[in-house]
Design a protein around this motif. Structure first.
Motif, PDB file in Angstrom:
ATOM      1  N   ILE A  92     -36.768  -7.034  14.963  1.00 28.09           N
ATOM      2  CA  ILE A  92     -37.968  -6.178  15.054  1.00 28.09           C
ATOM      3  C   ILE A  92     -38.425  -5.756  13.656  1.00 28.09           C
ATOM      4  N   ARG A  93     -37.468  -5.422  12.783  1.00 29.40           N
ATOM      5  CA  ARG A  93     -37.826  -5.075  11.382  1.00 29.40           C
ATOM      6  C   ARG A  93     -38.531  -6.252  10.715  1.00 29.40           C
ATOM      7  N   LEU A  94     -37.987  -7.454  10.967  1.00 29.24           N
ATOM      8  CA  LEU A  94     -38.534  -8.667  10.347  1.00 29.24           C
ATOM      9  C   LEU A  94     -39.954  -8.928  10.843  1.00 29.24           C
ATOM     10  N   THR A  95     -40.161  -8.857  12.166  1.00 30.24           N
ATOM     11  CA  THR A  95     -41.488  -9.125  12.734  1.00 30.24           C
ATOM     12  C   THR A  95     -42.507  -8.039  12.384  1.00 30.24           C
ATOM     13  N   ALA A  96     -42.007  -6.810  12.168  1.00 30.06           N
ATOM     14  CA  ALA A  96     -42.918  -5.712  11.817  1.00 30.06           C
ATOM     15  C   ALA A  96     -43.147  -5.614  10.306  1.00 30.06           C
ATOM     16  N   GLY A  97     -42.470  -6.493   9.549  1.00 31.59           N
ATOM     17  CA  GLY A  97     -42.620  -6.503   8.092  1.00 31.59           C
ATOM     18  C   GLY A  97     -41.977  -5.313   7.406  1.00 31.59           C
ATOM     19  N   LEU A  98     -40.897  -4.782   8.002  1.00 30.79           N
ATOM     20  CA  LEU A  98     -40.184  -3.631   7.428  1.00 30.79           C
ATOM     21  C   LEU A  98     -38.990  -4.114   6.615  1.00 30.79           C
ATOM     22  N   HIS A  99     -38.519  -3.273   5.703  1.00 35.33           N
ATOM     23  CA  HIS A  99     -37.336  -3.668   4.925  1.00 35.33           C
ATOM     24  C   HIS A  99     -36.072  -3.513   5.786  1.00 35.33           C
ATOM     25  N   ASN A 100     -34.984  -4.122   5.324  1.00 34.49           N
ATOM     26  CA  ASN A 100     -33.744  -4.253   6.111  1.00 34.49           C
ATOM     27  C   ASN A 100     -33.136  -2.956   6.635  1.00 34.49           C
ATOM     28  N   GLU A 101     -33.337  -1.859   5.920  1.00 34.30           N
ATOM     29  CA  GLU A 101     -32.711  -0.602   6.330  1.00 34.30           C
ATOM     30  C   GLU A 101     -33.732   0.434   6.817  1.00 34.30           C
ATOM     31  N   ALA A 102     -34.918  -0.038   7.154  1.00 32.33           N
ATOM     32  CA  ALA A 102     -35.970   0.870   7.648  1.00 32.33           C
ATOM     33  C   ALA A 102     -35.559   1.471   8.991  1.00 32.33           C
ATOM     34  N   VAL A 103     -35.904   2.749   9.183  1.00 34.32           N
ATOM     35  CA  VAL A 103     -35.585   3.427  10.450  1.00 34.32           C
ATOM     36  C   VAL A 103     -36.649   3.072  11.481  1.00 34.32           C
ATOM     37  N   LEU A 104     -36.197   2.555  12.624  1.00 35.27           N
ATOM     38  CA  LEU A 104     -37.126   2.170  13.687  1.00 35.27           C
ATOM     39  C   LEU A 104     -37.509   3.374  14.540  1.00 35.27           C
ATOM     40  N   SER A 105     -38.669   3.280  15.190  1.00 35.96           N
ATOM     41  CA  SER A 105     -39.081   4.344  16.110  1.00 35.96           C
ATOM     42  C   SER A 105     -38.247   4.240  17.391  1.00 35.96           C
ATOM     43  N   ASP A 106     -38.294   5.278  18.210  1.00 37.96           N
ATOM     44  CA  ASP A 106     -37.526   5.287  19.461  1.00 37.96           C
ATOM     45  C   ASP A 106     -37.983   4.169  20.398  1.00 37.96           C
ATOM     46  N   VAL A 107     -39.286   3.882  20.432  1.00 35.04           N
ATOM     47  CA  VAL A 107     -39.816   2.815  21.297  1.00 35.04           C
ATOM     48  C   VAL A 107     -39.340   1.449  20.798  1.00 35.04           C
ATOM     49  N   GLN A 108     -39.342   1.259  19.481  1.00 33.16           N
ATOM     50  CA  GLN A 108     -38.856  -0.006  18.921  1.00 33.16           C
ATOM     51  C   GLN A 108     -37.373  -0.215  19.246  1.00 33.16           C
ATOM     52  N   LYS A 109     -36.595   0.862  19.191  1.00 33.08           N
ATOM     53  CA  LYS A 109     -35.167   0.766  19.548  1.00 33.08           C
ATOM     54  C   LYS A 109     -34.991   0.463  21.035  1.00 33.08           C
ATOM     55  N   ALA A 110     -35.864   1.032  21.868  1.00 27.87           N
ATOM     56  CA  ALA A 110     -35.828   0.758  23.311  1.00 27.87           C
ATOM     57  C   ALA A 110     -36.111  -0.723  23.577  1.00 27.87           C
ATOM     58  N   CYS A 111     -37.073  -1.299  22.839  1.00 26.57           N
ATOM     59  CA  CYS A 111     -37.395  -2.727  22.976  1.00 26.57           C
ATOM     60  C   CYS A 111     -36.205  -3.590  22.540  1.00 26.57           C
ATOM     61  N   ALA A 112     -35.541  -3.190  21.452  1.00 26.49           N
ATOM     62  CA  ALA A 112     -34.362  -3.915  20.962  1.00 26.49           C
ATOM     63  C   ALA A 112     -33.251  -3.900  22.018  1.00 26.49           C
ATOM     64  N   GLY A 113     -33.038  -2.746  22.639  1.00 30.94           N
ATOM     65  CA  GLY A 113     -32.019  -2.625  23.687  1.00 30.94           C
ATOM     66  C   GLY A 113     -32.344  -3.465  24.904  1.00 30.94           C
ATOM     67  N   SER A 114     -33.628  -3.527  25.256  1.00 33.05           N
ATOM     68  CA  SER A 114     -34.091  -4.303  26.410  1.00 33.05           C
ATOM     69  C   SER A 114     -33.825  -5.791  26.211  1.00 33.05           C
ATOM     70  N   VAL A 115     -34.168  -6.321  25.029  1.00 28.15           N
ATOM     71  CA  VAL A 115     -33.944  -7.745  24.733  1.00 28.15           C
ATOM     72  C   VAL A 115     -32.442  -8.032  24.630  1.00 28.15           C
ATOM     73  N   ALA A 116     -31.682  -7.110  24.034  1.00 23.16           N
ATOM     74  CA  ALA A 116     -30.229  -7.281  23.885  1.00 23.16           C
ATOM     75  C   ALA A 116     -29.534  -7.415  25.242  1.00 23.16           C
ATOM     76  N   SER A 117     -30.084  -6.760  26.262  1.00 16.39           N
ATOM     77  CA  SER A 117     -29.458  -6.773  27.584  1.00 16.39           C
ATOM     78  C   SER A 117     -29.467  -8.159  28.233  1.00 16.39           C
ATOM     79  N   ILE A 118     -30.386  -9.044  27.808  1.00 21.05           N
ATOM     80  CA  ILE A 118     -30.415 -10.415  28.350  1.00 21.05           C
ATOM     81  C   ILE A 118     -29.125 -11.127  27.964  1.00 21.05           C
ATOM     82  N   PHE A 119     -28.690 -10.955  26.717  1.00 26.01           N
ATOM     83  CA  PHE A 119     -27.459 -11.594  26.238  1.00 26.01           C
ATOM     84  C   PHE A 119     -26.224 -11.010  26.924  1.00 26.01           C
ATOM     85  N   SER A 120     -26.224  -9.691  27.097  1.00 22.89           N
ATOM     86  CA  SER A 120     -25.064  -9.047  27.720  1.00 22.89           C
ATOM     87  C   SER A 120     -24.943  -9.398  29.201  1.00 22.89           C
ATOM     88  N   SER A 121     -26.074  -9.711  29.852  1.00 20.68           N
ATOM     89  CA  SER A 121     -26.047 -10.096  31.278  1.00 20.68           C
ATOM     90  C   SER A 121     -25.217 -11.348  31.507  1.00 20.68           C
TER      91      SER A 121
END
Length: 302
Positions: A92-121
């Motif tokens: 998400i940092r890469l696609t949003a053009g943010l630097h490696n240690e940028a703090v993501l918003s709560d919605v961006q973190k929610a999206c990251a968790g949602s996509v991550a759940s496909i792998f954990s399934s």
């Protein structure tokens, strides 16, 4: 100094495993009650009746049926989930053009968790299948659906391999993914939003809010997850347990059959123990994850 990406992945994986183990030990009896009520909604009058009946029938061990696969399931799921969560945040940092240690918003973190759940399934589905079958074994035998119950993890695994082959372990995978993707968006979204609220109120960093706020945030995240996806989880449990006797229909067919023959209320059978369990179990999950991750990350602080 930030750790190497591989080291970061190992830290996330290890923290997720610790959190997963804490989640199981704090909530297994209530999870057993949930699965029993989902698969046999007419057998029990309510949560208390389910717990007391199970205790009378097979003792305390009946409430801890499926603990071994639950441990494997939760450790595997949360290891992969939190490792993928860290990786998806970087994407998400890469696609949003943010630097490696940028703090993501709560919605961006929610999206990251949602996509991550496909792998954990993919790792969760086989282990949860064994867990659900073990948990509902007594009811399957009592209702005459199977002749003889299997009481060990190995006997269930052998039965699946013999009767259904390797693909049998992935019964209910589509439903698992359909449950996880929206569920984990709510899970991580509510967790991060709650932590942000606590941090703003306490005027400190999110990582320094303390034990009780972390546990409450985790519990709230879990409550939001279950309220959104509970009917899908009910369908998943039904497919995984009832596929012991014959081939089950897919998600939509099973969903419509339950709604039509048993009513919409049957899709929410077992919600009470789930909501009671979510605060201690998910609180313990995030406390284990955050505390162990913070400890390991400290080694890399300059």
């Amino acid at each position: 100094m930030a750790p190497h990406p591989v080291v970061q992945a190992v830290i996330d994986l290890s923290s997720g495993a610790i959190g997963g183990a804490a989640c199981v030990f704090s909530g297994q009896p209530l999870d057993t009650a949930k699965v029993k009520m989902q698969t046999f909604p007419k057998m029990y009058q309510g949560f208390i009746h389910c717990v007391t009946s199970t205790y009378k029938q097979v003792g305390l061990r009946g409430l801890y049926q499926g603990t071994t696969p639950a441990l494997v399931a939760n450790i595997a799921e949360n290891s992969v989930l939190f490792m993928s969560y860290g990786f998806c945040q970087q994407v998400i940092r890469l696609t949003a053009g943010l630097h490696n240690e940028a703090v993501l918003s709560d919605v961006q973190k929610a999206c990251a968790g949602s996509v991550a759940s496909i792998f954990s399934s993919l790792v969760l589905c086989p282990t949860e299948l064994v867990k659900c079958r073990l948990q509902a074994m007594y009811e399957m035998e009592a209702s005459g659906k199977i002749a003889k119950s299997q009481n060990t993890v190995w006997s269930v695994v052998k039965s699946i391999m013999r009767n259904e082959g390797p693909q049998g372990f992935f019964q209910g995978l589509t439903t698992t993914i359909a449950r996880e993707v929206p569920g984990y968006f709510c899970f991580f979204g509510a967790y991060e939003l709650c932590r942000t609220t606590f941090a703003d109120y306490m005027k400190c960093e999110k990582d320094d809010i303390g034990v009780a706020p972390i546990m409450f945030s985790g519990g709230l995240g879990g409550a939001c997850l279950w309220l959104v996806v509970y009917p899908m989880d009910c369908v998943k449990s039904r497919i995984q347990v009832m596929s012991m006797t014959d081939k089950q229909g897919g998600f939509f067919k099973t969903f419509m059959t339950i709604a039509r023959t048993e009513g919409v209320r049957a899709l929410y059978s077992g919600l009470t123990p789930t909501m009671i369990r979510t605060f201690p179990a998910n609180g313990a999950l995030f406390l284990g994850y955050e505390a162990s991750r913070k400890l390991m990350m400290k080694q890399f602080d300059s």
